[in-house]
Scaffold this motif. Sequence first.
Motif, PDB file in Angstrom:
ATOM      1  N   GLN A   1     -16.483 -57.845  26.617  1.00 37.23           N
ATOM      2  CA  GLN A   1     -15.369 -57.977  26.926  1.00 37.23           C
ATOM      3  C   GLN A   1     -15.257 -59.642  27.373  1.00 37.23           C
ATOM      4  OE1 GLN A   1     -12.468 -56.795  26.426  1.00 37.23           O
ATOM      5  NE2 GLN A   1     -11.018 -57.358  27.999  1.00 37.23           N
TER       6      GLN A   1
ATOM      7  N   GLN B   1     -10.990 -55.817  24.514  1.00 34.52           N
ATOM      8  CA  GLN B   1     -11.211 -54.233  24.204  1.00 34.52           C
ATOM      9  C   GLN B   1      -9.819 -53.758  24.056  1.00 34.52           C
ATOM     10  OE1 GLN B   1     -13.577 -52.534  23.641  1.00 34.52           O
ATOM     11  NE2 GLN B   1     -15.342 -53.099  25.159  1.00 34.52           N
TER      12      GLN B   1
ATOM     13  N   SER C   1     -12.833 -52.155  18.570  1.00 41.88           N
ATOM     14  CA  SER C   1     -12.674 -52.257  20.089  1.00 41.88           C
ATOM     15  C   SER C   1     -12.189 -50.934  20.641  1.00 41.88           C
ATOM     16  CB  SER C   1     -11.472 -53.216  20.163  1.00 41.88           C
ATOM     17  OG  SER C   1     -10.200 -52.273  19.661  1.00 41.88           O
ATOM     18  N   ARG C   2     -12.642 -50.863  21.881  1.00 38.47           N
ATOM     19  CA  ARG C   2     -12.373 -49.350  22.564  1.00 38.47           C
ATOM     20  C   ARG C   2     -11.131 -49.045  22.500  1.00 38.47           C
ATOM     21  NH1 ARG C   2     -15.797 -47.555  26.754  1.00 38.47           N
ATOM     22  NH2 ARG C   2     -14.820 -45.649  27.420  1.00 38.47           N
TER      23      ARG C   2
END
Length: 113
Positions: A32, A44, A90-91
Amino acid sequence: MVGCTTIPAQSPANLVGKKESGLASYYAMKYQFRTTASGERFNQMASTGAHRTLPFGTRVKVTNIKNKQSVIVKINDRGPFIKGRVIDLSRSAFSKIGDTDSGLISVTIEVVE
């Protein structure tokens, strides 16, 4: 010496429709706000991804093969560097198409405009 990266507003026309299949993973939280290969700060919560060769700024549709859910992400980093993986997400993007508890999902990626 100063360098800069040009990020196109859209995917190069000759790449639109290009497809790949393989595994998708997602970034660990430790990344991050670190600087990506494109020079952007990693977030994220943004819909972004890493690909080994696609130009920065390219938009790709990532589809989970199992549940047919899709997300569109912008390529802003390089990777993944593990055999069989075609994209790191990305998450936030990963969670839109799969369960983060699984860690990996089988996907197809397609370059879109």
